[in-house]
Scaffold this active site. Sequence first.
Site, PDB file in Angstrom:
ATOM      1  N   LEU A  68       8.712 -41.163  19.966  1.00 45.54           N
ATOM      2  CA  LEU A  68       9.655 -41.356  20.962  1.00 45.54           C
ATOM      3  C   LEU A  68      11.198 -40.806  20.225  1.00 45.54           C
ATOM      4  CD1 LEU A  68       8.649 -44.584  22.544  1.00 45.54           C
ATOM      5  CD2 LEU A  68       8.898 -42.079  23.778  1.00 45.54           C
ATOM      6  N   GLY A  74      12.567 -47.011  11.315  1.00 40.72           N
ATOM      7  CA  GLY A  74      11.598 -45.964  11.280  1.00 40.72           C
ATOM      8  C   GLY A  74      11.184 -45.406  12.431  1.00 40.72           C
ATOM      9  N   ARG A  75      10.155 -44.966  12.676  1.00 40.27           N
ATOM     10  CA  ARG A  75       9.638 -43.984  13.600  1.00 40.27           C
ATOM     11  C   ARG A  75       9.119 -44.864  14.942  1.00 40.27           C
ATOM     12  NH1 ARG A  75       7.062 -38.607  11.096  1.00 40.27           N
ATOM     13  NH2 ARG A  75       9.068 -38.106   9.925  1.00 40.27           N
ATOM     14  N   VAL A  76       9.381 -44.466  16.048  1.00 37.88           N
ATOM     15  CA  VAL A  76       8.828 -45.013  17.293  1.00 37.88           C
ATOM     16  C   VAL A  76       7.906 -44.129  18.261  1.00 37.88           C
ATOM     17  CG1 VAL A  76       9.464 -46.382  19.251  1.00 37.88           C
ATOM     18  CG2 VAL A  76      10.812 -46.739  17.446  1.00 37.88           C
ATOM     19  N   ASP A 189      23.610 -55.166  16.354  1.00 43.44           N
ATOM     20  CA  ASP A 189      23.281 -53.501  16.452  1.00 43.44           C
ATOM     21  C   ASP A 189      23.193 -53.150  17.976  1.00 43.44           C
ATOM     22  OD1 ASP A 189      23.219 -51.188  15.331  1.00 43.44           O
ATOM     23  OD2 ASP A 189      20.888 -51.013  15.018  1.00 43.44           O
TER      24      ASP A 189
END
Length: 551
Positions: A68, A74-76, A189
Amino acid sequence: MHCFPCFSTPKSKKSPTRNETNDNETRPHARENKHAEEAEQLEETTLKTFTFRELATATKNFRQECLLGEGGFGRVYKGTLQPTGQVVAVKQLDKHGLHGNKEFQAEVLSLGRLDHPNLVKLVGYCADGDQRLLVYDYVTGGSLQDHLHDLKSDRGPMDWTTRMQIAYGAAQGLDYLHDKVNPPVIYRDLKASNVLLDDDLCPKLSDFGLHKLGPGTGDKMVALTSRVMGTYGYSAPEYTRGGNLTLKSDVYSFGVVLLELITGRRALDTTRPNDEQNLVSWAQPLFGDPKRYPDMADPVLENKFSERGLNQAVAIASMCVQEEATTRPLISDVMVALSFLSMSKEDGVPTTVPILSFRDKSMSIALSRHDSDLAPSKLAVEDEKSSTSSDKESSVDSMKERVIKREEEDSSSESDDGSGSNSDEEQEEDRNSLSTEPIDEKNQAQSLKINYRYSWEEVDVSDDKLSSKGSQKSNDESIYSCYDIDVDHDDSLRNKEKREEGDIHSSKSDDDQSVYFDDVSEDEISFHRIKSEVDVDYVEDDSGTSLHPVK
Ligand SMILES: Nc1ncnc2c1ncn2[C@@H]1O[C@H](COP(=O)(O)OP(=O)(O)OP(=O)(O)O)[C@@H](O)[C@H]1O
């Protein structure tokens, strides 16, 4: 778009989590307590634990087509859990700076307790070897960033009400983190790409509480470079300067997101001329000049919003992005104000903010200042002592008549052209005619209040007779209570022992009448618009006078 279920007043959930922050480490016997808490949490949690193999299967071995995106943690990946078929987002945390298993588990368990319709729900986690993964509900509609700034050709731009509803939902999520969980959680955030939207465009905040799990934890420099720089444009000045994060830093970021919704501009846009690249820096000089607010609005809206709604939304945003953290409003006040701005005309409710019991009085004053009709700068300020009470009453009455007339004109002009604006000459004439009205701080509040017609009848309880005194029918079926800023959040009224369930308090002064509904079924005092006679049929105040809503 109808996503009001998501925008319902959040229940006052006091989460029992005690280790969302590390403050328990400073307490005596902290270690023992911590173990006990962890054991307790493990027992209570609904979080699922996954093996790495399960998540690899869900994401087709973390295949590129399931990716995604990649953020600071990190990666999703999009995944489908077996055998349930539940669609999830799997966040594979970067390995560097990872925590030990126990520490990770403790943080994840506390995140798992956070549960609100406007937060992305953490479903479970995986701590397998050196792999750390978080599994969230998959949110179907993309992010606010996509909808505002990276619009696909098959999607039209969002209208004004939708934008205000998104702002309201996001404020509810943030209010939950700030005010409803104990201890409060600083989001850190908040930005448009972290506001995810479901198919009904109902907002869900993602990425909260991750700072303790990601890289850079405990290392200010790494934290500042890898995280803050990535969110430049949203970070409060005190944070970018030295990392001093508070709840008010979140309020600043919220203000930036609200500005994006109003203007359609990105928080940071390097394709624009230098002085327009940073949204807040561009907007700051305009805040003081309400005549220029319509120029701030997103051009794709084609002026389809009410002028007052725009003014008040800009007023809220300008308060949130103030340089000085302490002068920024509480998110709970922002949420209350937005609850009104997010109501559409079709809901039969006003789209501007009536006088409310904000926790911080500055919000009501600032909103009244930013109302284009009643801005104090356009009204002669008169010392309260120099005007008699009857002078005041008649001036307020005449202003009331004019405002009511003005509202009727507004609604007919809005139905004519959909823009909600009168001609410039008419507006100027209106302002001039109001500019002779004396006003003091209290009347500023009244001037906001009288923008709205509310319905009530005064009842004399002693002889059980209805005596109709100055009741005002609202222009729709809703009935509004009016709040007196002088009786707002008196701490004694917050004291649960002194209140009884369903109590309605009213307050009377020479020139004001206020009613508020004190709902003790929740932990917090809460204020309700009285919607119908069914909601409340008997109301009593200290003096034995009752206020009875009329149909
Ligand atoms: N629960 C979710 N449902 C659907 N999409 C998600 C979910 N969580 C994250 N995403 C998507 O995955 C991508 C990466 O998200 P992530 O939150 O890691 O990064 P980001 O928001 O782009 O940046 P940052 O980490 O700096 O906040 C984004 O496109 C985001 O919209």
